[in-house]
Design an enzyme around this catalytic site. Structure first.
Site, PDB file in Angstrom:
ATOM      1  N   THR A  11       0.826  -1.210   0.000  1.00 13.62           N
ATOM      2  CA  THR A  11       0.000   0.000   0.000  1.00 13.62           C
ATOM      3  C   THR A  11       0.860   1.260   0.000  1.00 13.62           C
ATOM      4  OG1 THR A  11      -1.624  -1.242   1.248  1.00 13.62           O
ATOM      5  CG2 THR A  11      -1.904   1.132   1.222  1.00 13.62           C
ATOM      6  N   VAL A  12       1.770   1.369   0.965  1.00  4.50           N
ATOM      7  CA  VAL A  12       2.551   2.608   1.068  1.00  4.50           C
ATOM      8  C   VAL A  12       3.577   2.697  -0.073  1.00  4.50           C
ATOM      9  CG1 VAL A  12       4.021   4.037   2.546  1.00  4.50           C
ATOM     10  CG2 VAL A  12       2.203   2.677   3.569  1.00  4.50           C
ATOM     11  N   LYS A  99       7.384   2.087  11.478  1.00  6.79           N
ATOM     12  CA  LYS A  99       7.521   2.499  12.898  1.00  6.79           C
ATOM     13  C   LYS A  99       8.113   1.405  13.772  1.00  6.79           C
ATOM     14  CE  LYS A  99       2.944   1.238  12.702  1.00  6.79           C
ATOM     15  NZ  LYS A  99       1.725   1.559  12.115  1.00  6.79           N
ATOM     16  N   GLU A 123       9.739  10.385   8.883  1.00  5.52           N
ATOM     17  CA  GLU A 123       8.569  11.227   9.156  1.00  5.52           C
ATOM     18  C   GLU A 123       7.261  10.428   9.136  1.00  5.52           C
ATOM     19  OE1 GLU A 123       8.353  14.908   9.722  1.00  5.52           O
ATOM     20  OE2 GLU A 123       6.597  13.854  10.462  1.00  5.52           O
ATOM     21  N   VAL A 126       5.309   8.172  12.279  1.00  2.00           N
ATOM     22  CA  VAL A 126       4.436   8.679  13.352  1.00  2.00           C
ATOM     23  C   VAL A 126       3.457   9.694  12.757  1.00  2.00           C
ATOM     24  CG1 VAL A 126       4.330   9.854  15.587  1.00  2.00           C
ATOM     25  CG2 VAL A 126       6.312   8.447  15.025  1.00  2.00           C
ATOM     26  N   GLY A 128       1.455   9.378  10.258  1.00  2.00           N
ATOM     27  CA  GLY A 128       1.295   9.279   8.799  1.00  2.00           C
ATOM     28  C   GLY A 128       1.795  10.519   8.078  1.00  2.00           C
ATOM     29  N   GLU A 184      -6.242  -3.958  10.705  1.00  2.00           N
ATOM     30  CA  GLU A 184      -5.611  -5.163  10.163  1.00  2.00           C
ATOM     31  C   GLU A 184      -6.472  -6.377  10.528  1.00  2.00           C
ATOM     32  OE1 GLU A 184      -2.505  -4.996   8.748  1.00  2.00           O
ATOM     33  OE2 GLU A 184      -2.232  -2.872   9.176  1.00  2.00           O
ATOM     34  N   ASP A 195       0.614   0.097  19.030  1.00  2.00           N
ATOM     35  CA  ASP A 195       0.977   0.965  17.902  1.00  2.00           C
ATOM     36  C   ASP A 195       1.165   2.422  18.359  1.00  2.00           C
ATOM     37  OD1 ASP A 195       0.882   1.532  14.766  1.00  2.00           O
ATOM     38  OD2 ASP A 195      -0.502   2.923  15.724  1.00  2.00           O
ATOM     39  N   LYS A 199       4.698   4.830  18.649  1.00  2.00           N
ATOM     40  CA  LYS A 199       4.803   6.171  18.055  1.00  2.00           C
ATOM     41  C   LYS A 199       5.199   7.213  19.111  1.00  2.00           C
ATOM     42  CE  LYS A 199       1.498   5.069  14.417  1.00  2.00           C
ATOM     43  NZ  LYS A 199       0.070   4.989  14.109  1.00  2.00           N
TER      44      LYS A 199
HETATM   45  N1  HSE Z   1      -2.640   1.061  12.204  1.00  2.00           N
HETATM   46  C1  HSE Z   1      -2.164   2.404  12.185  1.00  2.00           C
HETATM   47  C2  HSE Z   1      -3.310   3.358  12.526  1.00  2.00           C
HETATM   48  C3  HSE Z   1      -1.583   2.709  10.833  1.00  2.00           C
HETATM   49  O1  HSE Z   1      -4.464   2.943  12.470  1.00  2.00           O
HETATM   50  O2  HSE Z   1      -3.068   4.510  12.865  1.00  2.00           O
HETATM   51  C4  HSE Z   1      -0.721   3.923  10.792  1.00  2.00           C
HETATM   52  O3  HSE Z   1       0.414   3.812  11.578  1.00  2.00           O
END
Ligand code: HSE
Length: 398
Positions: A11-12, A99, A123, A126, A128, A184, A195, A199
């Protein structure tokens, strides 16, 4: 024109190629231009417009001296770690959204980059697409940052937003988030708070220039939040959101992730849906707020490409952060003082109010329970008193 390579065409990674191609004209005004020479992936992509750039062997990229910038969008801390290290050792700058790798090995990789006159920039790892990291190392350089308080996970913010808006249960809101592609298949890292903990650990590390380990942090997710908790929060004029915070006190550093009651005077209350929002409090500027898309293909890719442009503009130089590998021992959050939103069975309400004080009441006697806001108390004293108050159903720090 600087040659770049993209590691991982998911995706990214595909977003990175799209941003570089679509915004080529804008990018060319801000640097000498970027061209994607290689895309590394184990898979084949028959019919893809960039199929001709696909390679399966990282050594093709690492041995090509014309490649100066590598965008690592593979994720994980296995092959991505090895490839990043080797790229930096070959003097190629690496920009990433990863991350997990940044939190685990960022300090080491930043050192390797420095030793080889190139850069390791992250960048996108954290918040996005929100320029948070560059803000810390480029813009707030005259500031003593005192605290960071933010919504750093889009998936959980979406889930809580839906629970609030539609009155649905956590499981249903999670299913919705998965159907929309936000969460996910295994959503553990988001819903258990790992997550956002990663960050905030990265941000805290950059402020301190040392290594904050996310696994030593107090982490609490959102799986226990109920729609009725949202109703109490609403009755008190606020909402419940998953907050990652760190505080840089004179006696040390505190960091934690937990669902919090956000009162109506806090601007983070407006951060809804999948958006992220971060409040940085610093000594001269006071509060500043950063808001935007914390996830998603193009938003995240934009931050990776922004870093790549920075690398193109500093050939043969190291730019970015001062980040040593020295570890920081986090302080016990028991020292911190909070107000709490308490949900309590009616029969124990008087005892709970007597123990903590009551600043505002949400509702009286609904379904045999009530909720109120306590006066400030340290986490340590709160937990001690809580042990003698079995009528307390749930609590949220304010
Ligand atoms: N799973 C993360 C979120 C993705 O929902 O923010 C971006 O780091």
């Amino acid at each position: 024109m600087t040659e770049a390579a993209v590691l991982g065409y998911g995706t990214v990674g595909s977003g990175v190629v799209e941003v570089i191609e679509k915004n080529a004209e804008v990018i060319a005004k801000r640097c000498e231009g970027l061209h994607v020479k290689y895309i590394l992936d184990l898979r084949d992509f028959p019919g893809d417009p960039y199929e001709d750039r696909l390679v399966h062997d990282v050594d093709v990229i690492l041995s090509d001296e014309s490649v100066k910038v590598v965008c690592e969008t593979m994720g994980g801390a296995g092959a991505a770690y090895d490839f990043t290290k080797r790229a930096l050792m070959a003097g190629k700058s690496v920009c990433t959204s990863n991350k997990e790798l940044v939190e685990l090995h960022g300090a080491e990789l930043a050192r390797i980059a420095k030793e080889h006159n190139c850069s390791y920039l992250f960048e996108a790892s954290v918040g996005g697409g929100i320029p948070l990291i560059r803000t810390i190392y480029r813009a707030l350089t005259a500031e003593r940052i005192e605290s960071i308080f933010g919504i750093l996970n889009g998936t959980t913010n979406y889930i809580l937003h839906r629970m609030e808006l539609a009155g649905i249960a956590f499981d249903e809101a999670l299913k919705e988030a998965q159907e929309l592609g936000y969460a996910e298949k295994d959503p553990t890292a988001d819903i258990e708070g790992h997550d956002p903990a990663r960050k905030i650990a990265i941000l805290a590390s950059l402020v301190l220039g040392k290594k904050v380990d996310y696994s030593s942090m107090y982490m609490e997710g959102i799986t226990k939040v109920e729609p009725v908790d949202m109703e109490y929060a609403k009755a008190l004029g606020g909402s419940i959101k998953l907050v990652a915070m760190c505080e840089f006190a004179e006696n040390g550093v505190y960091a934690m992730v937990s669902p919090r009651f956000i009162p109506k005077d806090n601007p983070l209350l407006c951060v809804r849906d999948v958006f992220n929002g971060v409040l940085i409090h610093s000594d001269m500027l006071d509060d500043s707020m950063y808001y935007g898309r914390g996830a998603g293909k193009l938003a995240t890719a934009s931050a990776v490409v922004g870093d790549a442009v920075e690398c193109v503009n500093h050939p043969g130089k190291n730019v970015g952060h001062c980040w040593s590998e020295e570890k920081v021992q986090l302080k016990d959050i028991g020292d911190l003082s909070f107000r709490y939103l308490l949900r309590v069975k009616q029969e124990g309400a008087a005892a709970a109010e007597a123990a903590f004080g009551c600043e505002a009441k949400a509702q009286e006697g609904v379904n045999g329970e009530t909720a109120f806001l306590t006066a400030p108390v340290t986490e340590r004293d709160f937990q001690k008193k809580l042990a003698d108050l079995p009528a307390v159903i749930r609590y949220y720090r304010v």
